[in-house]
Motif scaffolding. Structure first.
Motif, short mmCIF file in Angstrom:
data_model
loop_
_atom_site.label_atom_id
_atom_site.label_comp_id
_atom_site.label_asym_id
_atom_site.label_seq_id
_atom_site.Cartn_x
_atom_site.Cartn_y
_atom_site.Cartn_z
N PRO A 3 0.81 -1.22 0.00
CA PRO A 3 0.00 0.00 0.00
C PRO A 3 0.85 1.27 0.00
O PRO A 3 0.48 2.27 -0.60
CB PRO A 3 -0.82 -0.14 1.29
CG PRO A 3 -0.89 -1.61 1.56
CD PRO A 3 0.43 -2.15 1.08
N PRO A 70 -5.15 3.44 4.32
CA PRO A 70 -5.13 1.99 4.11
C PRO A 70 -6.53 1.39 4.20
O PRO A 70 -7.46 2.02 4.72
CB PRO A 70 -4.24 1.49 5.25
CG PRO A 70 -4.37 2.53 6.32
CD PRO A 70 -4.51 3.84 5.60
N SER A 71 -6.68 0.19 3.69
CA SER A 71 -7.97 -0.50 3.76
C SER A 71 -8.33 -0.77 5.22
O SER A 71 -7.46 -0.92 6.08
CB SER A 71 -7.90 -1.81 2.98
OG SER A 71 -6.88 -2.64 3.49
N GLY A 78 -9.78 -0.55 0.04
CA GLY A 78 -9.09 0.73 0.18
C GLY A 78 -10.02 1.90 -0.05
O GLY A 78 -11.24 1.76 -0.18
#
Length: 316
Positions: A3, A70-71, A78
């Motif tokens: 990420p 971030p997710s 995401g």
């Protein structure tokens, strides 16, 4: 790809947006100030257009920042689409300002309120603004290409449009300086229409992406790339969607059933690497199915599969 590495292009794109914000603030203040003092509707309209660009750029900046989160539990894929949502909001802002400006200009034209002669300062401001915005466009378009940022590329095109608008304003001011004051109002009308056109364009693109639309020509290019790999006989299905500047591709391919699991996996890895390198596809999910077609007919079958895909697309 982690990420953090995905966020690096967004962080670099932010720098281009900041340049746009500072440039638009300075230019908008200069244009509206001079336009108000010398009663230039064209320069005022152009300045208001640049103020909408400040708001739009700030909205895009916020979208870029949120997209880097971030997710989480509620966003397992995401936050990439927040950049597109920001563009959608921007289109509403631009449409509102454009309609307000269009209404005011039409009232001014109908009332016959045309300004008199202008001095050299108003013309110089318009020309200098055009040059400054064109330089911003050159910088942002180059940066957008290097980081593959669709958002920044759209912003750079907006920079170019505003540069052209400033040139148009300068021409109107020159004409007004020679006694053709009505051209100033006409150019203000043109600027309002340019704002509305840009708003509609941004709105359509944002809605297209948020509804998971995808360019069929790009899908055809992906299919051609996949079919060029040895061992692949069919592209059974392929779908793609945008997540901000990222592209997600889901595809199912048929391969020679005599291949081992390791060999089939190697084909999918090669396809993924090539899609990422050539078309900047960020995330790829490839499902492999066995194909019982004899080797002698495999090439013809692959061609038939691709032709069938093109035929289905052309009928739509």
């Amino acid at each position: 790809m982690t990420p953090e590495s995905h966020n690096l292009p967004l962080k670099r794109a932010e720098k281009g947006v900041w340049i746009s914000i500072f440039s638009y603030i300075a230019i908008a203040c200069l244009k509206t100030g001079v336009g108000f003092i010398f009663n230039s509707k064209a320069l005022l309209a152009d300045g208001l257009n640049n103020f909408t660009d400040v708001v739009s750029s700030v909205t895009v900046l916020l979208g870029l920042k949120i997209a880097q989160r971030p997710s989480d539990e509620n966003h397992p894929y995401g936050h990439w689409k927040f950049e597109t949502i920001a563009s959608l909001i921007t289109s509403f802002i631009m449409a509102f300002i454009g309609l307000q400006l269009l209404t005011n200009v039409i009232k001014s034209i109908l009332s016959g309120d045309h300004p008199g002669r202008f001095n050299l300062l108003t013309i110089s401001v318009a020309f200098l603004s055009a040059i400054a915005l064109f330089l911003v466009y050159l910088h942002n378009s180059k940066l957008a290409k290097s980081v593959n940022s669709k958002g920044l590329m759209a912003a750079s095109k907006d920079n170019l449009n505003d540069s052209l608008t400033s040139i148009t304003t300068a021409i109107a001011l020159i004409a007004a300086n020679y006694g053709f004051g009505w051209i100033d109002s006409a150019m203000a009308l043109l600027v309002s229409l340019i704002i509305l056109k840009a708003a509609v364009s941004i709105f359509r693109e944002a809605v297209f992406e948020l509804s998971d639309g995808f360019d069929q020509d790009d899908l055809d290019q992906y299919i051609t790339l996949i079919m060029n790999h040895d061992g692949v006989s069919h592209v059974d299905s392929i779908k793609a969607r945008y997540y901000g500047a990222n592209i997600y591709v889901d595809t199912t391919i048929s391969v020679n059933p005599s291949l081992t699991v390791k060999e089939s996996h190697k084909i999918t890895e090669d396809i993924e690497d090539e899609l990422k390198a050539r078309y900047h596809v960020a995330f790829i999910d490839i499902h492999v199915e066995p194909d019982d077609i004899p080797d002698a007919n495999r090439s013809a079958s692959a061609t038939a599969s691709l032709n069938e895909h093109h035929d289905q697309h052309s009928k739509k």
